[in-house]
Design an enzyme around this catalytic site. Structure first.
Site, mmCIF file in Angstrom:
data_model
loop_
_atom_site.group_PDB
_atom_site.id
_atom_site.type_symbol
_atom_site.label_atom_id
_atom_site.label_comp_id
_atom_site.label_asym_id
_atom_site.label_seq_id
_atom_site.Cartn_x
_atom_site.Cartn_y
_atom_site.Cartn_z
ATOM 1 N N SER A 119 0.826 -1.206 0.000
ATOM 2 C CA SER A 119 0.000 0.000 0.000
ATOM 3 C C SER A 119 0.858 1.253 0.000
ATOM 4 O O SER A 119 0.378 2.333 -0.323
ATOM 5 C CB SER A 119 -0.874 0.033 1.257
ATOM 6 O OG SER A 119 -1.716 -1.074 1.296
ATOM 7 N N HIS A 140 -2.100 -3.408 -6.714
ATOM 8 C CA HIS A 140 -2.712 -2.993 -5.443
ATOM 9 C C HIS A 140 -4.198 -3.359 -5.447
ATOM 10 O O HIS A 140 -5.021 -2.650 -6.020
ATOM 11 C CB HIS A 140 -2.508 -1.480 -5.238
ATOM 12 C CG HIS A 140 -2.868 -1.000 -3.877
ATOM 13 N ND1 HIS A 140 -3.515 0.197 -3.646
ATOM 14 C CD2 HIS A 140 -2.677 -1.560 -2.662
ATOM 15 C CE1 HIS A 140 -3.704 0.340 -2.344
ATOM 16 N NE2 HIS A 140 -3.201 -0.708 -1.729
ATOM 17 N N GLU A 152 -5.155 -1.241 -8.673
ATOM 18 C CA GLU A 152 -4.249 -0.200 -9.174
ATOM 19 C C GLU A 152 -2.976 -0.907 -9.648
ATOM 20 O O GLU A 152 -2.350 -1.633 -8.876
ATOM 21 C CB GLU A 152 -3.901 0.799 -8.061
ATOM 22 C CG GLU A 152 -5.060 1.696 -7.653
ATOM 23 C CD GLU A 152 -4.678 2.691 -6.557
ATOM 24 O OE1 GLU A 152 -5.043 3.864 -6.673
ATOM 25 O OE2 GLU A 152 -4.027 2.289 -5.572
ATOM 26 N N ASN A 190 -5.575 6.004 -2.130
ATOM 27 C CA ASN A 190 -5.217 6.493 -0.792
ATOM 28 C C ASN A 190 -4.825 7.967 -0.817
ATOM 29 O O ASN A 190 -5.039 8.695 0.158
ATOM 30 C CB ASN A 190 -4.092 5.646 -0.198
ATOM 31 C CG ASN A 190 -4.605 4.284 0.260
ATOM 32 O OD1 ASN A 190 -5.815 4.088 0.414
ATOM 33 N ND2 ASN A 190 -3.703 3.342 0.454
HETATM 34 P P1 NAD Z 1 -1.810 -9.653 7.062
HETATM 35 O O1 NAD Z 1 -1.095 -9.329 8.307
HETATM 36 O O2 NAD Z 1 -3.261 -10.033 7.128
HETATM 37 O O3 NAD Z 1 -1.049 -10.842 6.284
HETATM 38 C C1 NAD Z 1 0.343 -10.826 6.067
HETATM 39 C C2 NAD Z 1 0.821 -12.258 5.985
HETATM 40 O O4 NAD Z 1 2.179 -12.246 5.543
HETATM 41 C C3 NAD Z 1 0.797 -13.006 7.324
HETATM 42 O O5 NAD Z 1 0.072 -14.222 7.175
HETATM 43 C C4 NAD Z 1 2.276 -13.272 7.607
HETATM 44 O O6 NAD Z 1 2.514 -14.492 8.295
HETATM 45 C C5 NAD Z 1 2.849 -13.299 6.207
HETATM 46 N N1 NAD Z 1 4.293 -13.095 6.139
HETATM 47 C C6 NAD Z 1 5.070 -12.308 6.912
HETATM 48 N N2 NAD Z 1 6.352 -12.416 6.538
HETATM 49 C C7 NAD Z 1 6.403 -13.300 5.500
HETATM 50 C C8 NAD Z 1 7.440 -13.810 4.700
HETATM 51 N N3 NAD Z 1 8.708 -13.467 4.885
HETATM 52 N N4 NAD Z 1 7.113 -14.707 3.730
HETATM 53 C C9 NAD Z 1 5.833 -15.068 3.538
HETATM 54 N N5 NAD Z 1 4.796 -14.594 4.264
HETATM 55 C C10 NAD Z 1 5.086 -13.714 5.237
HETATM 56 O O7 NAD Z 1 -1.607 -8.392 6.098
HETATM 57 P P2 NAD Z 1 -2.536 -7.880 4.879
HETATM 58 O O8 NAD Z 1 -3.535 -6.920 5.393
HETATM 59 O O9 NAD Z 1 -2.977 -9.066 4.095
HETATM 60 O O10 NAD Z 1 -1.476 -7.031 4.056
HETATM 61 C C11 NAD Z 1 -0.569 -7.631 3.158
HETATM 62 C C12 NAD Z 1 -0.084 -6.581 2.170
HETATM 63 O O11 NAD Z 1 -1.207 -6.053 1.459
HETATM 64 C C13 NAD Z 1 0.634 -5.379 2.778
HETATM 65 O O12 NAD Z 1 1.668 -4.996 1.932
HETATM 66 C C14 NAD Z 1 -0.455 -4.318 2.828
HETATM 67 O O13 NAD Z 1 0.067 -3.012 2.753
HETATM 68 C C15 NAD Z 1 -1.214 -4.636 1.565
HETATM 69 N N6 NAD Z 1 -2.618 -4.185 1.497
HETATM 70 C C16 NAD Z 1 -3.461 -4.368 2.559
HETATM 71 C C17 NAD Z 1 -4.797 -3.974 2.453
HETATM 72 C C18 NAD Z 1 -5.774 -4.193 3.583
HETATM 73 O O14 NAD Z 1 -6.862 -3.600 3.558
HETATM 74 N N7 NAD Z 1 -5.475 -5.046 4.569
HETATM 75 C C19 NAD Z 1 -5.257 -3.387 1.269
HETATM 76 C C20 NAD Z 1 -4.385 -3.237 0.190
HETATM 77 C C21 NAD Z 1 -3.058 -3.640 0.325
#
Ligand code: NAD
Length: 282
Positions: A119, A140, A152, A190
């Site tokens: 993000s 994204h 995106e 955003n």
């Molecule tokens: P989350 O915490 O729900 O999931 C992240 C996962 O990554 C966890 O299961 C964790 O164990 C795993 N992880 C950590 N280190 C790792 C590694 N080295 N190798 C493999 N897996 C690993 O987080 P999320 O909300 O799913 O966010 C993930 C990404 O998506 C981030 O970059 C975030 O900015 C982006 N994002 C999130 C949203 C949202 O609304 N949550 C929206 C758009 C983008």
């Protein structure tokens, strides 16, 4: 041509949704995470999400079984060696993502594409951690992935036209709507949404109106489906603050300074729905 094989790194909120989208569209998906329980939780979430579609008769039980069978799990990034596209959706942390990108670059096929769902982190910077900078791009997705149409597509400084075109086609093939965005803090959504929410918090802090009045004004005056403060409670006040900090740091422009009330509420631990209290109580 065979249907491209998709790798997903991270089985959390976004990762399992991304895996679901590709699996439903008929792609073989390899979903990886650091620990088996995270993978099991991720697959359970996909199962429950598809089951809701079956109950609503939007999907057959057979189609659900086929989609689930398309997803394999691994705790080893090496399992992504055969993938044509890997979408990284691991925890939002620069050091962690740079490390994952370097490791992925070492195991992936030379012609495979590496995308990040980040993000806030610069795609150009992530690309520079690899020897395939031209084949690195931002994808994204929005939460919840199975429901939200937008993706995106972020072009880093080095992203080639061929990479963009291939990823755009894949995005459309899974039923999503891509928009092209240049690498820049907050991308488009955003960049526009979070300052609006931040301004609503300024208005509240200045005593302009009550939270309900601010939300009603934007719902009824601008036809927004939800008011900015109620939306902030859903997103999480900490997440809103983090985005404002990225914009403020990225542009060094005072118009992005976080509202003092937002900072203070995050300090108090009032993060919105997830803590039971934000601009409203739950
Ligand atoms: P989350 O915490 O729900 O999931 C992240 C996962 O990554 C966890 O299961 C964790 O164990 C795993 N992880 C950590 N280190 C790792 C590694 N080295 N190798 C493999 N897996 C690993 O987080 P999320 O909300 O799913 O966010 C993930 C990404 O998506 C981030 O970059 C975030 O900015 C982006 N994002 C999130 C949203 C949202 O609304 N949550 C929206 C758009 C983008």
């Amino acid at each position: 041509m065979n249907s491209p094989i998709i790798g997903v790194v991270g089985a959390g909120t976004m990762g399992n949704g991304i895996a679901q989208a590709f699996a439903v569209a008929g792609h073989a998906v390899v979903m990886t995470d650091i620990a088996q329980p995270a993978l099991d939780r991720g697959l359970k979430t996909v199962d429950a999400s598809l089951e809701r579609l079956v109950k609503k008769e939007k999907m057959t039980a057979d189609a659900k079984a086929t989609a689930l069978a398309n997803i394999t799990l691994s705790t080893d990034l090496g399992a992504l060696a055969g993938a044509d596209l890997v979408v990284e959706a691991a925890t939002e942390n620069l050091g962690l993502k740079l490390d994952v990108f370097a490791k992925l670059d070492a195991v992936m096929k030379p012609d495979a594409i590496l995308a990040s769902n980040t993000s806030s982190i610069s795609i150009t910077r992530l690309a520079a951690a690899t020897r395939r900078a031209g084949q690195v791009i931002g994808m994204h997705f929005f939460n919840p992935v199975p429901v939200m149409q937008l993706v995106e597509l972020i072009r880093g400084q080095q992203t080639t036209d061929a990479t963009y075109t291939a990823v755009e086609a894949l995005t459309r093939a899974v039923g999503k709507a891509p928009v092209a965005v240049r690498n820049s803090p907050g991308f488009v959504v955003n960049r526009l949404l979070c300052p609006m929410i931040n301004e609503a918090v300024f208005a509240l802090g200045e005593g302009l109106a009550t939270p309900q009045a601010i939300d009603d004004a934007m719902r009824l005056g601008c036809n927004h489906p939800i008011g900015p403060l109620a939306l902030c409670d859903m997103i999480g006040l900490d997440v809103e603050l983090a985005v404002m900090q990225v914009l403020f740091e990225g542009f060094k422009d005072s118009k992005y300074r976080p509202a003092p009330l937002l900072v203070e509420m995050v300090e108090a631990g009032w993060l919105g729905r997830k803590t039971g209290r934000g601009f409203y109580t739950y």
